[in-house]
Enzyme design. Sequence first.
Site, PDB file in Angstrom:
ATOM      1  N   SER A  71       0.806  -1.211   0.000  1.00  0.00           N
ATOM      2  CA  SER A  71       0.000   0.000   0.000  1.00  0.00           C
ATOM      3  C   SER A  71       0.841   1.264   0.000  1.00  0.00           C
ATOM      4  O   SER A  71       1.643   1.476  -0.894  1.00  0.00           O
ATOM      5  CB  SER A  71      -0.948  -0.039   1.193  1.00  0.00           C
ATOM      6  OG  SER A  71      -1.834   1.040   1.135  1.00  0.00           O
ATOM      7  N   HIS A  72       0.675   2.081   1.025  1.00  0.00           N
ATOM      8  CA  HIS A  72       1.336   3.378   1.086  1.00  0.00           C
ATOM      9  C   HIS A  72       2.746   3.292   1.673  1.00  0.00           C
ATOM     10  O   HIS A  72       3.412   4.314   1.801  1.00  0.00           O
ATOM     11  CB  HIS A  72       0.483   4.299   1.952  1.00  0.00           C
ATOM     12  CG  HIS A  72       0.175   3.673   3.278  1.00  0.00           C
ATOM     13  ND1 HIS A  72      -0.704   2.628   3.396  1.00  0.00           N
ATOM     14  CD2 HIS A  72       0.658   3.899   4.512  1.00  0.00           C
ATOM     15  CE1 HIS A  72      -0.760   2.241   4.662  1.00  0.00           C
ATOM     16  NE2 HIS A  72       0.063   3.000   5.362  1.00  0.00           N
TER      17      HIS A  72
ATOM     18  N   ASP B  46      -2.291   6.544  -3.463  1.00  0.00           N
ATOM     19  CA  ASP B  46      -1.154   5.914  -2.791  1.00  0.00           C
ATOM     20  C   ASP B  46      -0.507   4.832  -3.647  1.00  0.00           C
ATOM     21  O   ASP B  46      -0.806   4.705  -4.833  1.00  0.00           O
ATOM     22  CB  ASP B  46      -1.607   5.339  -1.447  1.00  0.00           C
ATOM     23  CG  ASP B  46      -2.538   4.150  -1.628  1.00  0.00           C
ATOM     24  OD1 ASP B  46      -3.249   4.115  -2.644  1.00  0.00           O
ATOM     25  OD2 ASP B  46      -2.538   3.253  -0.773  1.00  0.00           O
TER      26      ASP B  46
ATOM     27  N   ASP C  75      -0.827   1.601  -4.092  1.00  0.00           N
ATOM     28  CA  ASP C  75      -1.634   0.640  -4.849  1.00  0.00           C
ATOM     29  C   ASP C  75      -2.950   1.227  -5.337  1.00  0.00           C
ATOM     30  O   ASP C  75      -3.806   0.491  -5.839  1.00  0.00           O
ATOM     31  CB  ASP C  75      -1.891  -0.618  -4.014  1.00  0.00           C
ATOM     32  CG  ASP C  75      -2.656  -0.339  -2.741  1.00  0.00           C
ATOM     33  OD1 ASP C  75      -2.542   0.785  -2.202  1.00  0.00           O
ATOM     34  OD2 ASP C  75      -3.386  -1.232  -2.278  1.00  0.00           O
TER      35      ASP C  75
ATOM     36  N   ASP D 156      -5.599   2.722  -3.836  1.00  0.00           N
ATOM     37  CA  ASP D 156      -6.910   2.646  -3.181  1.00  0.00           C
ATOM     38  C   ASP D 156      -7.192   3.839  -2.268  1.00  0.00           C
ATOM     39  O   ASP D 156      -8.326   4.052  -1.864  1.00  0.00           O
ATOM     40  CB  ASP D 156      -7.111   1.314  -2.442  1.00  0.00           C
ATOM     41  CG  ASP D 156      -6.038   1.026  -1.420  1.00  0.00           C
ATOM     42  OD1 ASP D 156      -5.144   1.865  -1.233  1.00  0.00           O
ATOM     43  OD2 ASP D 156      -6.099  -0.069  -0.807  1.00  0.00           O
ATOM     44  N   ARG D 157      -6.164   4.634  -1.948  1.00  0.00           N
ATOM     45  CA  ARG D 157      -6.402   5.795  -1.084  1.00  0.00           C
ATOM     46  C   ARG D 157      -6.532   7.071  -1.913  1.00  0.00           C
ATOM     47  O   ARG D 157      -6.101   7.104  -3.069  1.00  0.00           O
ATOM     48  CB  ARG D 157      -5.243   5.977  -0.102  1.00  0.00           C
ATOM     49  CG  ARG D 157      -5.100   4.825   0.855  1.00  0.00           C
ATOM     50  CD  ARG D 157      -4.044   5.122   1.905  1.00  0.00           C
ATOM     51  NE  ARG D 157      -4.040   4.064   2.899  1.00  0.00           N
ATOM     52  CZ  ARG D 157      -3.605   4.186   4.131  1.00  0.00           C
ATOM     53  NH1 ARG D 157      -3.091   5.331   4.541  1.00  0.00           N
ATOM     54  NH2 ARG D 157      -3.652   3.170   4.979  1.00  0.00           N
TER      55      ARG D 157
ATOM     56  N   SER E  46      -8.599   7.141   7.128  1.00  0.00           N
ATOM     57  CA  SER E  46      -7.253   6.884   6.603  1.00  0.00           C
ATOM     58  C   SER E  46      -7.203   7.077   5.088  1.00  0.00           C
ATOM     59  O   SER E  46      -6.529   6.337   4.389  1.00  0.00           O
ATOM     60  CB  SER E  46      -6.805   5.485   6.998  1.00  0.00           C
ATOM     61  OG  SER E  46      -7.758   4.519   6.577  1.00  0.00           O
TER      62      SER E  46
ATOM     63  N   LYS F   8     -11.497   0.032  -1.348  1.00  0.00           N
ATOM     64  CA  LYS F   8     -11.573   1.480  -1.470  1.00  0.00           C
ATOM     65  C   LYS F   8     -10.915   1.865  -2.790  1.00  0.00           C
ATOM     66  O   LYS F   8     -10.145   1.096  -3.339  1.00  0.00           O
ATOM     67  CB  LYS F   8     -10.929   2.163  -0.274  1.00  0.00           C
ATOM     68  CG  LYS F   8      -9.501   1.778   0.029  1.00  0.00           C
ATOM     69  CD  LYS F   8      -9.119   2.397   1.363  1.00  0.00           C
ATOM     70  CE  LYS F   8      -7.652   2.146   1.724  1.00  0.00           C
ATOM     71  NZ  LYS F   8      -7.459   0.846   2.371  1.00  0.00           N
TER      72      LYS F   8
HETATM   73  C1  G16 Z   1      -5.412  -0.595   5.308  1.00  0.00           C
HETATM   74  C2  G16 Z   1      -6.826  -0.995   5.187  1.00  0.00           C
HETATM   75  C3  G16 Z   1      -7.706   0.179   5.517  1.00  0.00           C
HETATM   76  C4  G16 Z   1      -7.391   0.704   6.886  1.00  0.00           C
HETATM   77  C5  G16 Z   1      -5.929   0.984   7.003  1.00  0.00           C
HETATM   78  C6  G16 Z   1      -5.615   1.256   8.440  1.00  0.00           C
HETATM   79  O1  G16 Z   1      -5.157   0.409   4.375  1.00  0.00           O
HETATM   80  O2  G16 Z   1      -7.091  -1.434   3.877  1.00  0.00           O
HETATM   81  O3  G16 Z   1      -9.024  -0.230   5.414  1.00  0.00           O
HETATM   82  O4  G16 Z   1      -8.082   1.875   7.170  1.00  0.00           O
HETATM   83  O5  G16 Z   1      -5.189  -0.126   6.599  1.00  0.00           O
HETATM   84  O6  G16 Z   1      -4.285   1.367   8.607  1.00  0.00           O
HETATM   85  P1  G16 Z   1      -3.700   1.337  10.068  1.00  0.00           P
HETATM   86  O7  G16 Z   1      -4.007  -0.019  10.655  1.00  0.00           O
HETATM   87  O8  G16 Z   1      -2.245   1.591   9.833  1.00  0.00           O
HETATM   88  O9  G16 Z   1      -4.362   2.447  10.818  1.00  0.00           O
HETATM   89  P2  G16 Z   1      -4.109   0.211   3.199  1.00  0.00           P
HETATM   90  O10 G16 Z   1      -4.310   1.390   2.295  1.00  0.00           O
HETATM   91  O11 G16 Z   1      -2.780   0.200   3.910  1.00  0.00           O
HETATM   92  O12 G16 Z   1      -4.444  -1.111   2.574  1.00  0.00           O
END
Ligand code: G16
Length: 544
Positions: free
Chosen positions: A113-114, A278, A280, A282-283, A366, A377
Amino acid sequence: MPVYTIATIPFPDQKPGTSGLRKRVQVFRQPHYLENFVQSIFDTIAAPPDATLVLGGDGRYYNREAIQVILKMASANGFGRVLVGKGGILSTPAASCLIRKYRTFGGIILSASHNPGGPGGDFGIKYNTANGGPAPERTTEAIYAASKTIMQYRIADVASEIELDALGDSKLGDMTVSVIDPVSDYAELMESLFDFAAIRALLSNGFRIRFDAMHAVTGPYAREIFVNRLGAPADSVINAEPLPDFGGGHPDPNLTYAHELVDILYGDNAPDFGAASDGDGDRNMILGRHFFVTPSDSLAIIAANAHLVPGYKQGLAGIARSMPTSAAADRVAAALNIPCYETPTGWKFFGNLMDAGKVTLCGEESFGTGSDHIREKDGLWAVLFWLNILAARRQSVETIVREHRARFGRNVYSRHDYEGIPGDAANSVMKLLHERFGELQGAQLGNYKVLFCDDFSYTDPVDGSVSIGQGVRIGFTDGSRIVFRLSGTGTEGATLRIYLEAFEPDVAQHHLDAQEALAGLISIALEISELRQRTGRDRPTVIT
Ligand code: G16
């Protein structure tokens, strides 16, 4: 022919976090590490013979190598076909779109992800089920359990590399590898939801946009959609070339890490609209000229304006938000007379609600927003939603937000992140808060009186599954709230997040800076958690 290889020892650390297994690249590169986890996925999901799988990732370092391994393992495990994005590329929303459109058994998405990429950065792997969404907790727990006892994995004994850069089918044992265009199906879905003609007219009228792909996966998607299909000038998309190390950046679209875009939108001659996504895809982060839209407000505004968007004009079934997300969306849901659900953090918790038709829109603080068009997302979807609203209303981003607050009140909101702190210190803060529940109950803290404190737990209204320990909540009598939660996505030490929210009905106060308006709650949070003393940190790493 497939051969069995006896693995060395299972790896005890393969517990998936909020969104799959995320580790440093060098951890993934240990002999048998990736194979161990992939076989654990295959053993758990028990796909029927000849099943189809979607496979792709955000292009980060190790993406291509991992795809070669997974294709050989999929062949040896009896899959009939794998749809893989050209060059190994698929954004997370595009993967979800493909799983649903082609009704595949599931999909494997490679991304952290990010989190930063490159040889010293992070890698990740996640399994999505046939609905296109992240596997539910019972599946990820079963994968983890399998990863601890596994003794062997299956991999095709093929030395040559599978061609990933040319569209078309090839054979790997009995399995077909179909290399597909990663963008076209997704772009078509977007075109079916939004009023592209209206957005095109807006852009041709001098409305200027800047989208920052942060050298991550959305570059090719953004170019195709904004430039080729909507007619925006080519320089509307910046950092559009996906790079294995994201150009050394941190592809997290927030005010700290997307500073290049922030500087443009807050500079002289700023464009009318800015957005970023981000690693991948999705953000999303949404900016107006000299103006930042918090993700919680963005969800509420999208909900309140959904009737302006063709794909949603028939109305919303309901809205869901993660617990730490502000209650701004709840106010819109109440006005629309539709239900609003509060779930734990993690997109996987929205899946059942969408599958059951209980909600249309979902969002998280987030920087995640999305709808039932897929089961992830979706960063570019959120950007297009905003552009559609802007095209229909012909007002600035700031005016739209201010009018929204004047109508619904303002949920003043901020998140303070303390990143990379020692695990012990983070745990001791959370433990202290639990120990203090009794003394905090009903306590007067400065101007605030505690109404309740607890550790959030959730019972899924569709399948009845219960998730406990999802974050400490301190609720106050005036509706203000402080939430403490440990991140589930970091790979280095622990990240402690503090979420702060206060409701301000008075329009005369709406101009206040969020940090200013939340100052009282911020000092209460630091005091009751002893965060500074226990972590040695005197300020957050990131404030959003
Ligand atoms: C992932 C989940 C999101 C969630 C986030 C929370 O995001 O897909 O639904 O809100 O983690 O991150 P943390 O546990 O660090 O607060 P992503 O974009 O990393 O896949």
